[in-house]
Write a protein that holds these residues in place. Structure first.
Motif: not given
Length: 144
Positions: A15, A23, A26, A43, A45, A49-51
């Motif tokens: 997270e 970001g 994605s 979503t 990203t 690579e946090e989401n």
């Protein structure tokens, strides 16, 4: 390896931390909210690579303002906003949002009794830079 039965599966989702971030949208999913409103689930990203997810619900008093801030954030990342698109819950908006860079604000919220990080706002570049001035690298010292 000597086997030990796992007790609990750890949090496998990377997270965003609380604060402001850059970001990219994605993934965009078309769905309906629990109240039956049309909705895009975005979503986002991050560079590590946090989401995070954001629920853009249509047909509410906040829809237009929320969508405007998403578009302003995209525009502030160097993308021209096409005048020929009537932005809303439609195919053109769905495809336009995907893979666009954005600025976001993340806060900790409680959902179903669990604390989680949630995208609460899409930011303009001015808002992002203002908030970014006070990020984790700022040192606060009482001994001045």
């Amino acid at each position: 390896m000597k086997y030990e039965r796992p007790q609990e599966r750890g949090n496998q989702v990377n997270e965003f931390s609380t604060g402001t971030h850059t970001g990219q949208i994605s993934k965009v999913v078309k769905t309906r909210s629990k109240k039956g409103n049309d909705m895009f689930v975005l979503t986002v990203t991050g560079e590590n690579e946090e989401n995070g997810v954001y629920f853009l619900t249509f047909g509410t008093e906040y829809t237009e303002a929320n969508l405007s801030y998403i578009l302003a954030s995209i525009q502030d990342n160097g993308v021209d906003i096409p005048e020929e698109i009537d932005f809303g819950f439609n195919k053109d908006t769905f495809y336009f949002l995907k893979n666009k860079d954005v600025y976001i604000r993340v806060e900790e919220q409680e959902y179903n009794g669990k604390k989680r990080q949630a995208i609460v706002d899409f930011l303009t570049v001015d808002e992002y830079e203002k908030d970014d001035m006070f990020d984790d690298e700022t040192i606060y010292e009482d001994s001045w």
